[in-house]
Design a protein around this motif. Structure first.
Motif, mmCIF file in Angstrom:
data_model
loop_
_atom_site.group_PDB
_atom_site.id
_atom_site.type_symbol
_atom_site.label_atom_id
_atom_site.label_comp_id
_atom_site.label_asym_id
_atom_site.label_seq_id
_atom_site.Cartn_x
_atom_site.Cartn_y
_atom_site.Cartn_z
ATOM 1 N N ALA A 13 0.830 -1.202 0.000
ATOM 2 C CA ALA A 13 0.000 0.000 0.000
ATOM 3 C C ALA A 13 0.867 1.254 0.000
ATOM 4 N N ASN A 14 1.935 1.255 0.802
ATOM 5 C CA ASN A 14 2.827 2.419 0.844
ATOM 6 C C ASN A 14 3.576 2.596 -0.470
ATOM 7 N N LEU A 15 4.031 1.488 -1.072
ATOM 8 C CA LEU A 15 4.697 1.584 -2.366
ATOM 9 C C LEU A 15 3.733 2.101 -3.432
ATOM 10 N N ALA A 16 2.488 1.635 -3.399
ATOM 11 C CA ALA A 16 1.491 2.099 -4.367
ATOM 12 C C ALA A 16 1.218 3.593 -4.190
ATOM 13 N N CYS A 17 1.128 4.051 -2.940
ATOM 14 C CA CYS A 17 0.931 5.484 -2.697
ATOM 15 C C CYS A 17 2.105 6.302 -3.221
ATOM 16 N N SER A 18 3.317 5.807 -3.008
ATOM 17 C CA SER A 18 4.498 6.516 -3.517
ATOM 18 C C SER A 18 4.507 6.549 -5.041
#
Length: 157
Positions: A22-27
């Motif tokens: 989820a954090n990688l997708a947000c970045s």
């Protein structure tokens, strides 16, 4: 047997892996292009592409599903307002993974994952990005013999 079990575990438990993706997708949504390890990029691609396909529907239910996964409303807004319309009529394949080589510290294979609709990087820019993490060549400490010569020269002056 591992028939039809396609989850890449990335040596993490389920909650940690979902948070990481989820954090990688947000970045990726925020910056358009991120530099990460090759394994994480390969695990992120299907997640990001499913989010874009969901965002192309552009209804309340898909927006709520995206918020539930990403947990960042500004990333969801950018996904629905900028990333999904740029995908247009493309039927899939929204992400591109480009290999960079190995990281200097631990020799992990590195890659760039980016949206296909962004302008592609040429070889010089890829080398510059790959060289960003490599530490500057630090001078090695002088040997004892060299130090003695320097002190002797300083004393002579």
């Amino acid at each position: 047997m591992r028939h039809r079990r396609n989850t890449t575990k990335l040596k993490r438990n389920t909650a940690h892996r979902k948070s990481l993706l989820a954090n990688l997708a947000c970045s990726l949504i925020e910056h358009g292009r991120i530099r990460t390890t090759f394994g994480k990029a390969k695990a992120l691609r299907p997640v990001a592409e499913k989010l874009v396909t969901q965002a192309k529907r552009n209804d309340l239910h898909s927006r709520r599903l995206a918020i539930a996964f990403l947990r960042q409303k500004d990333a969801v807004t950018k996904l629905f307002d900028e990333v999904a319309p740029n995908a247009g009529d493309r039927p899939g394949g929204y992400c591109r993974i480009t290999k960079l080589g190995q990281r200097m510290t631990d020799a992990a294979p590195m890659a760039i994952i980016e949206w296909v609709d962004l302008p592609e990087l040429d070889a010089d820019e890829l080398e510059a990005i790959a060289a960003e993490e490599t530490p500057a060549a630090e001078e090695k400490p002088a040997k004892k013999a060299d130090k003695k010569e320097e002190t002797a020269a300083a004393d002579a002056e």
